[in-house]
Scaffold this active site. Structure first.
Site, short mmCIF file in Angstrom:
data_model
loop_
_atom_site.label_atom_id
_atom_site.label_comp_id
_atom_site.label_asym_id
_atom_site.label_seq_id
_atom_site.Cartn_x
_atom_site.Cartn_y
_atom_site.Cartn_z
CG HIS A 193 -2.06 -0.91 1.15
ND1 HIS A 193 -3.16 -0.82 1.96
CD2 HIS A 193 -2.30 -1.96 0.33
CE1 HIS A 193 -4.03 -1.76 1.65
NE2 HIS A 193 -3.52 -2.48 0.67
CE1 TYR A 237 -4.84 4.15 9.04
CE2 TYR A 237 -5.39 4.05 11.37
CZ TYR A 237 -4.62 3.65 10.31
OH TYR A 237 -3.61 2.73 10.50
N PRO A 254 -3.29 0.67 18.91
CG PRO A 254 -5.23 -0.54 18.44
CD PRO A 254 -4.50 0.13 19.56
CE LYS A 288 4.74 3.53 13.15
NZ LYS A 288 5.12 3.00 11.87
CE1 TYR A 342 -0.71 4.12 9.66
CE2 TYR A 342 0.17 3.16 7.63
CZ TYR A 342 -0.78 3.18 8.65
OH TYR A 342 -1.78 2.24 8.66
C1 PHB Z 1 -5.31 -4.04 10.86
O1 PHB Z 1 -5.44 -4.25 9.64
O2 PHB Z 1 -5.52 -4.95 11.69
C2 PHB Z 1 -4.89 -2.69 11.32
C3 PHB Z 1 -4.59 -1.72 10.39
C4 PHB Z 1 -4.21 -0.46 10.82
C5 PHB Z 1 -4.14 -0.20 12.18
C6 PHB Z 1 -4.42 -1.17 13.10
C7 PHB Z 1 -4.80 -2.43 12.67
O3 PHB Z 1 -3.78 1.05 12.59
#
Ligand code: PHB
Ligand code: APR
Length: 391
Positions: A73, A201, A293, A297, A385
């Site tokens: 990605h 997000y 989460p 990280k 990120y």
């Molecule tokens: C996930 O795909 O489980 C995932 C993706 C981004 C995050 C946390 C978890 O910030």
């Protein structure tokens, strides 16, 4: 009594990767895991790999499947006020990207590699207890089917996660920094083709939501909930209605729905134990630090720890020098605190907090608006990120 060079507690990504990196350098280890193999492989966890993690898997010969099946990605979306805004991470970081590949797939690949080496990996052991690490004769005591066993070693690696025994064995000599958040995430895996090729997000008035994926056929979704949310109150229809309300944007985008394959609730905390080394006991991964989460990280910090730890142990065995082992903690804490800052920032920018005022929400929206309109601000997000290269 058996002997090994490094006694590793925990067969999560940290313990397994450490054992693998040590093996490649000709260093013997024993890995002890309290759970069963299926449990460890099936546990649904994180899924975002930094470039450094992918490079480490590849460079150590366990990257075939992540290269084949992982999804590269180059950007993420931030959604607020009904609109999605793309952050082009790759353009902003000189070509770096993230890869979507489940943590449990990483664990599966590492278990396979370990088994192929013939070096010891024991599941379902009981009563693991680290001993003697303050002197020069450390040992791991444990039981198998109730029978006591002991392995003598030069070092003990505590890779046993947040609830493990190794951190507490160091007792009061560790300093702990902690923050709990007044919310958690309700996460689902759904048999549905991802309707966006990149993560979304979303900061919504009703609470945070995240759109992610695991494969071209499986979507991973999260929504902000109470830290102790009762899953029994969340039938599938309610989960979908809430996800749609928080994720859909004015251009008509929304997640595809499908059979829910798994659901769970996780609390959120920030946690750091200092130092990461206590005499001959070395902590790595979630045993030493937890991040919320939101910044993705956790797994990557664990991988950076064991990469550094394997190099430090290899230097010790090759030259007798303790220098890199002496530096292990300070270097790791620097990376950890950087990730703590970033994860805290992402978390507070995107979640509703109980008791907040309308001012707080307007301020968050202003921050997001600034973020997506300033190249400098987007670059800051992007470089954190995708992560910095491992040492
Ligand atoms: C996930 O795909 O489980 C995932 C993706 C981004 C995050 C946390 C978890 O910030
Ligand atoms: N004895 C032996 N093994 C133990 C013990 C014990 N007393 N206590 C815990 N374990 C095992 C757990 O069952 C688990 O398999 O240690 C392992 C720790 O693995 P993880 O919790 O996955 O931690 P780590 O390897 O550091 O990986 C960090 O996990 O929680 C995610 O977001 C986090 O992605 C990050 C990653």
């Amino acid at each position: 009594m058996r002997r090994t060079q490094v006694g590793i507690v925990g067969a999560g990504p940290a313990g397994l990767m450490l054992g693998h990196l040590l093996h490649l350098r000709g260093i013997d280890s024993v890995i002890l895991e309290v759970r069963g193999r299926e449990y460890v492989i099936d546990r649904v966890r994180a899924g975002v790999l930094e470039q450094g993690t992918v490079d480490l898997l590849r460079g150590s010969g366990v990257g075939d499947r992540v290269l084949r099946e992982g999804m590269r990605h180059e950007g993420i979306y931030l959604a607020f006020n009904g609109r999605r805004h793309r952050i082009d991470m790759t353009a902003l970081t000189g070509g770096r990207a993230i890869t979507i590949y489940g943590q449990n797939e990483v664990v599966k690949d590492l278990i396979e590699a370990r088994v192929a080496t013939g070096r010891p990996l024991h599941f379902e052991v009981g009563d693991v207890a680290p001993h003697g690490f303050e002197g020069d004769a450390p040992a791991l005591r444990f039981t198998v089917d109730g029978e006591p066993h002991e392995v003598a070693c030069d070092f003990i690696a505590g890779c046993d996660g947040f609830h493990g025994v190794c951190r507490s064995a160091a007792g009061n000599d560790l300093r702990v920094y902690e923050r709990e958040y007044p919310f958690g995430w309700l996460g689902i895996l759904a048999k549905a083709a991802p309707s966006s090729s990149e993560l979304v997000y979303s900061n919504h008035e009703r609470g945070f939501a995240l759109f992610s994926m695991r494969s071209p056929a499986v979507t991973r979704l999260y929504l902000q909930c109470a830290p102790d949310e009762d899953l029994a109150e969340w039938p599938d229809e309610r989960i979908w209605a809430e996800l749609q309300a928080r994720l859909q944007t004015d251009d008509g985008w929304h997640p595809n729905e499908g059979e829910i394959l798994q659901k769970g609730v996780t609390g959120m905390r920030s946690f750091v134990a200092e130092p990461m080394r206590y005499h001959r006991l070395l902590l790595a991964g979630d045993a030493a630090h937890i991040v919320p989460p939101t910044g993705a990280k956790g797994l990557n910090l664990a991988m950076a720890d064991v990469s550094r730890l394997a190099s430090a142990l290899a230097a010790f065995y090759e030259t007798g020098s303790m220098r890199l082992l002496d530096e292990y903690s300070d270097r790791g804490l620097r990376r950890t605190w950087r990730a703590q800052r970033f994860s805290w920032w992402m978390t507070t920018m995107l979640h509703r907090v109980p008791g907040e005022t309308p001012f707080d929400y307007r301020r968050q929206l202003a921050e997001l608006d600034y973020l997506v309109s300033s190249r400098a601000a987007m670059t800051s997000l992007a470089e954190n990120y995708v992560g910095t290269p491992f040492e």
